[in-house]
Design a protein around this motif. Structure first.
Motif, PDB file in Angstrom:
ATOM      1  N   LYS A  67       0.886  -1.158   0.000  1.00 43.88           N
ATOM      2  CA  LYS A  67       0.000   0.000   0.000  1.00 43.88           C
ATOM      3  C   LYS A  67       0.926   1.210   0.000  1.00 43.88           C
ATOM      4  N   ASP A  69       1.338   5.759  -0.643  1.00 43.99           N
ATOM      5  CA  ASP A  69       0.689   7.061  -0.772  1.00 43.99           C
ATOM      6  C   ASP A  69       0.992   7.577  -2.180  1.00 43.99           C
ATOM      7  N   GLU A  70       0.455   8.718  -2.521  1.00 39.83           N
ATOM      8  CA  GLU A  70       0.596   9.223  -3.886  1.00 39.83           C
ATOM      9  C   GLU A  70       2.057   9.425  -4.275  1.00 39.83           C
ATOM     10  N   LYS A 100      -6.466   5.510  -3.771  1.00 41.48           N
ATOM     11  CA  LYS A 100      -5.689   4.414  -3.177  1.00 41.48           C
ATOM     12  C   LYS A 100      -4.615   4.024  -4.174  1.00 41.48           C
TER      13      LYS A 100
END
Length: 162
Positions: A67, A69-70, A100
């Protein structure tokens, strides 16, 4: 008369049960999570909602899922405080709306396009019921919560009694 009541009860049950459905998105469809696939184009053909599941299928040890972040997504930078998913059959339930991002942290896979950015929309008809099963063991009725079973049973009881 009883058949009309039965049909009305069936329609009510169908309307009540509809919000409980969530979509399972097999990332990359039958191609899975791999090199040489355009995940941007794939995601552009989908609509993601809170309660939906992303399923990342790949050969274990060949890929993973972080996962991100941008910024990490754009730069393909792994965060040391994020534990990657590594099972080869990773399931992520989308729990909140918004952007996401997911990347592969193996070698230069992210730089080669093994990354996914999506926009998650609010649940279509309220909060969907979470499904406790994995894709490998899910049944066609896994999306039905006990509340909806009760409503269906009650509606059927009413239909039979009238």
């Amino acid at each position: 008369m009883a058949s009309t009541t039965f049909l009305i009860a069936l329609v009510v049950v169908a309307m009540v049960a509809t919000p409980a459905m969530a979509t399972e998105h097999w990332v990359g469809d039958d191609q899975g999570w791999k090199l040489d696939f355009n995940y941007t184009a794939w995601a552009a053909t989908k609509e993601f909602h809170v309660g939906d599941k992303l399923i990342f299928k790949y050969k274990k040890d060949a890929h993973n899922v972080y996962k991100a972040d941008e910024e990490a997504f754009k730069s393909c930078t792994l965060s040391s405080d994020v534990t990657p998913l590594t099972s080869g059959n990773d399931v992520i339930t989308l729990t909140s709306p918004g952007k996401k991002w997911y990347i592969c942290g193996v070698g230069k896979h992210c730089e080669k396009g093994v990354k996914l950015g999506i926009n998650v929309l609010a649940a279509e008809f309220g909060s969907p019921a979470p499904s406790p099963t994995s894709p490998a063991s899910s049944s066609s009725a896994s999306w039905i919560s006990p509340d909806y079973i009760f409503v269906a049973a009650f509606a059927m009881f009413i239909a039979i009694m009238t």
